[in-house]
Write a protein that holds these residues in place. Structure first.
Motif, PDB file in Angstrom:
ATOM      1  N   GLY A   1      -3.358  10.685   2.901  1.00 36.62           N
ATOM      2  CA  GLY A   1      -4.088   9.424   2.921  1.00 36.62           C
ATOM      3  C   GLY A   1      -3.534   8.397   1.950  1.00 36.62           C
ATOM      4  N   ARG A   2      -4.378   7.423   1.625  1.00 39.29           N
ATOM      5  CA  ARG A   2      -3.986   6.314   0.760  1.00 39.29           C
ATOM      6  C   ARG A   2      -3.953   6.758  -0.700  1.00 39.29           C
TER       7      ARG A   2
ATOM      8  N   ARG B   1       3.808  -1.594   3.507  1.00 39.88           N
ATOM      9  CA  ARG B   1       3.498  -0.208   3.195  1.00 39.88           C
ATOM     10  C   ARG B   1       4.714   0.539   2.685  1.00 39.88           C
TER      11      ARG B   1
ATOM     12  N   VAL C   1      -1.913   1.027  -4.534  1.00 36.64           N
ATOM     13  CA  VAL C   1      -1.111  -0.176  -4.287  1.00 36.64           C
ATOM     14  C   VAL C   1      -0.050  -0.292  -5.373  1.00 36.64           C
TER      15      VAL C   1
ATOM     16  N   LEU D   1       1.082   5.229   0.923  1.00 31.57           N
ATOM     17  CA  LEU D   1       0.422   6.236   1.752  1.00 31.57           C
ATOM     18  C   LEU D   1       1.219   7.527   1.775  1.00 31.57           C
TER      19      LEU D   1
ATOM     20  N   ALA E   1      -4.312   3.049  -8.728  1.00 33.41           N
ATOM     21  CA  ALA E   1      -5.046   4.027  -7.927  1.00 33.41           C
ATOM     22  C   ALA E   1      -6.353   4.408  -8.608  1.00 33.41           C
TER      23      ALA E   1
ATOM     24  N   GLU F   1       0.843  -1.182   0.000  1.00 33.88           N
ATOM     25  CA  GLU F   1       0.000   0.000   0.000  1.00 33.88           C
ATOM     26  C   GLU F   1       0.886   1.243   0.000  1.00 33.88           C
TER      27      GLU F   1
END
Length: 92
Positions: A21-22, A68, A25, A17, A44, A15
């Motif tokens: 925010g996110r 992450r 992947v 970040l 995305a 992931e």
């Protein structure tokens, strides 16, 4: 365990970040002419239908345990394509 700045093919599926925010992947880690990692291809967008290209220099931390990749600010994109454009490239 957290490590600094090492983004390679093992980061696929992690992931991504940033403080906002996110982002998405990691779909792939793309190498430059020297064979070193150069960009992250990040899946995305709504329904994950875009591939964003983010320079690996934007990465400030990789956390393999949490799967992450962390950025310290919103990314500077070097480009993007639709998932439909991306898939034929990776099939070759």
């Amino acid at each position: 365990m957290k490590t600094a700045l090492r983004c390679d093919a093992s980061c696929a599926g992690f992931e991504v970040l940033c403080p906002d925010g996110r982002i998405g992947v990691v779909e792939a880690v793309l190498e430059g002419p020297t064979g070193e990692p150069e960009e992250l291809a990040v899946r995305a967008g709504l329904f994950s239908r875009r591939i964003l290209f983010i320079p690996v220099e934007e990465v400030v931390e990789v956390d393999p345990g949490a799967r992450r990749v962390l950025l310290d600010r919103p990314p500077r994109l070097t480009g993007s394509v639709s998932l439909d454009e991306w898939l034929p490239r990776t099939a070759a």
